[in-house]
Design an enzyme around this catalytic site. Structure first.
Site, short mmCIF file in Angstrom:
data_model
loop_
_atom_site.label_atom_id
_atom_site.label_comp_id
_atom_site.label_asym_id
_atom_site.label_seq_id
_atom_site.Cartn_x
_atom_site.Cartn_y
_atom_site.Cartn_z
N LEU A 89 -5.29 32.76 -58.30
CA LEU A 89 -5.04 32.92 -59.73
C LEU A 89 -5.14 34.37 -60.17
CD1 LEU A 89 -7.27 29.92 -60.96
CD2 LEU A 89 -4.82 29.89 -60.42
N LYS B 53 5.61 39.79 -59.94
CA LYS B 53 5.33 38.37 -59.71
C LYS B 53 6.30 37.79 -58.68
CE LYS B 53 1.80 37.01 -62.17
NZ LYS B 53 0.60 36.46 -61.49
N TYR C 159 6.60 43.56 -64.74
CA TYR C 159 5.70 42.42 -64.51
C TYR C 159 6.43 41.34 -63.73
CZ TYR C 159 2.75 38.34 -65.53
OH TYR C 159 1.97 37.22 -65.43
N PRO D 220 -33.00 3.53 -104.49
CA PRO D 220 -33.53 2.16 -104.53
C PRO D 220 -33.21 1.46 -105.86
CG PRO D 220 -35.16 3.64 -103.60
CD PRO D 220 -34.04 4.51 -104.09
N GLY D 221 -32.76 0.20 -105.75
CA GLY D 221 -32.48 -0.62 -106.92
C GLY D 221 -31.15 -0.35 -107.59
N ASN E 122 3.92 30.14 -71.00
CA ASN E 122 2.72 30.56 -71.74
C ASN E 122 1.67 29.46 -71.68
OD1 ASN E 122 3.64 33.16 -73.29
ND2 ASN E 122 5.32 31.71 -73.47
#
Length: 369
Positions: free
Chosen positions: A53, A107, A103, A281-282, A132
Site C-alpha cells: 500500500l 503508478k 503520478y 410525579p402525579g 478516489n
C-alpha cells in the site's frame, strides 16, 4: 498467515490493519517509512501475503513520484526474489495510471514491475487501480477532496470548488478493506488483468459539497439524512469522523414547564420524529387525539399508565407501563389518549411520531380521556 503491510500507517493501511485484527489475524508485519529499513529483509523472508500500500501522492519534488511508486516497489520485489518468496502480492495502484501525468506514469511503472514479476516467478499478483477512496482516518489537505471538505466544513473554514459539475468515482474505505481481505482469502474480484472494488459511487463534486453542508446543518435542525442511500450513509459517517473532538456534543432545546419537559431529539422527513418527554410525579399529559398522526410511547424510567378512549365511545382502556419492563405502546389515530406518572420520581418517555411536528397542520385536537 503472516501478512506484510507496506504503508501501514497510511489511510488504507490503518483501516486494513484494524479490521484484520478485528478478524483475529494476529501476525501482521507492519512496514512504513519510519520503520528500520533492515526489517524489510526479515519481513519479505517471512511473509505469506503482501499488501503493498506504500506510495507517494504529494511529493516535494516530481522525481519522488518515480522513486516512491516505482523504486520502492522494485526494492520490495527484489527482496522477495532474494528469499525466493513467491507469496501473493497485492498492489495499490490508481486509476491515474491510465494518464500521462508524473503520478500516473509512476503508478503504471509499478504495475508493469509487478506483472513482469508474475511472468518471471509465477507469483500471484493482484493489482488494484483504485478510484478516489474516502472514509475515516484519511488525511485532509493532502490527496482526498472529501477529507478536506469534511475537515473544513466541520470547522467553519472555507472550501474551494473549481467546478461543481466535475463527476467523481469513489470507493468507501470499508468496501476497500473488505475487498482486500477477500483477496487475502483468494476471493478477489477480477476484471481482466486488474482487480477491483465492486461498489463504486459516481457523483458530482457539487452534490458532495451540498451533502456535507446538509450534515453540518442537521445538527442545528435536529435532523438526520436519508440513510437509505448507501453513499449518503457512508459520507455521513465520514463527515462525523472529522468533527473537532471538543464538538462531538450539541445541545437540544428543552421545552420546560411545571409539568416537566418535552424535547425534540431527531426529526426526519420520511421516518418521523423522536422526542424525550419527562413527567413529574402525579402529572397527566396528553388528552388529545389525531386524525392521521400515529405515535409510539416507550417509558424508560419511572412508572405510569397510558389511557385511551375512542373518540365516539365511553370505554377507557389502560396500559400500565414501567422502566422496569420496557414495552412499546402504539397510539392509533382516532383515540384520545393521555399518560400519567404514577410514581414518586420523574417518568421518562421516549416518544416517536410518524411525522415531524408541523405548527401549520398539527393534527392534534384536545379531548379529555
Amino acid at each position: 498467515m503472516r501478512m506484510l503491510v507496506t504503508g501501514a500507517k497510511g489511510f488504507i493501511g490503518k483501516n486494513l490493519i484494524a479490521e484484520l485484527k478485528n478478524r483475529k489475524y494476529t501476525d501482521i508485519l507492519e512496514y512504513d517509512k519510519d520503520t528500520d529499513h533492515n526489517m524489510l529483509d526479515e519481513y519479505c523472508k517471512k511473509a505469506n501475503f503482501v499488501f503493498h500500500l506504500a506510495g507517494v501522492n504529494r511529493p516535494k519534488e516530481e522525481s519522488e513520484f518515480m522513486e516512491g511508486n516505482y523504486g520502492f516497489t522494485s526494492k520490495l520485489i527484489d527482496t522477495l526474489k532474494k528469499y525466493k518468496n513467491t507469496c501473493p502480492v497485492m498492489l495499490s495502484s490508481s486509476i491515474q495510471a491510465k494518464l500521462d501525468n508524473p503520478y500516473g506514469k509512476s503508478k503504471r511503472a509499478g504495475e508493469d514491475l509487478l506483472f513482469n514479476y508474475n511472468k518471471e516467478t509465477g507469483a500471484k499478483v493482484l493489482v488494484y487501480r483504485f478510484p478516489n477512496v474516502f472514509g475515516k482516518w484519511c488525511r485532509p489537505n493532502y490527496n482526498s477532496v472529501i477529507a478536506t471538505f469534511c475537515q473544513n466544513i466541520a470547522r467553519n473554514l472555507p472550501i474551494s470548488v473549481s467546478d461543481p459539475n466535475i463527476t467523481m468515482n469513489l470507493v468507501y474505505i470499508d468496501d476497500v478493506v473488505h475487498e482486500l481481505i477477500n483477496a487475502l482469502e483468494g476471493k478477489e474480484n477480477r476484471k481482466g488483468l486488474f482487480c477491483e472494488v465492486p461498489k463504486v459511487y459516481t457523483i458530482t463534486l457539487g452534490e458532495i459539497v451540498d451533502l456535507i453542508y446538509s450534515f453540518k446543518k442537521s445538527r442545528e435542525e435536529r435532523t438526520v439524512p436519508d440513510l437509505s442511500n448507501e453513499f449518503t450513509k457512508k459520507l455521513y459517517s465520514t463527515y462525523l469522523s472529522y468533527l473537532p473532538e471538543d464538538q462531538f456534543s450539541y445541545e437540544l432545546k428543552m421545552n420546560v414547564d411545571d409539568r416537566g419537559s418535552f424535547t425534540e431529539f431527531i426529526k426526519t422527513n420520511d421516518r418521523g420524529q423522536v422526542s424525550v418527554n419527562i413527567s413529574k410525579p402525579g402529572i397527566v399529559k396528553g388528552n388529545h387525539w389525531h386524525h392521521t398522526k400515529t405515535e409510539k410511547f416507550l417509558v424508560v424510567s419511572g412508572k405510569g399508565v397510558i389511557r385511551f378512549r375512542k373518540v365516539n365511545s365511553d370505554e377507557i382502556i389502560e396500559y400500565y407501563v414501567s422502566g422496569d419492563k420496557l414495552q412499546v405502546v402504539d397510539i392509533p389515530p382516532g383515540y384520545t389518549h393521555n399518560i400519567e406518572n404514577l410514581g414518586d420520581t420523574n417518568m421518562v418517555t421516549i416518544m416517536w411520531a410518524n411525522e415531524p411536528f408541523d405548527p401549520e397542520n398539527p393534527d392534534t385536537y384536545h379531548l379529555e380521556v
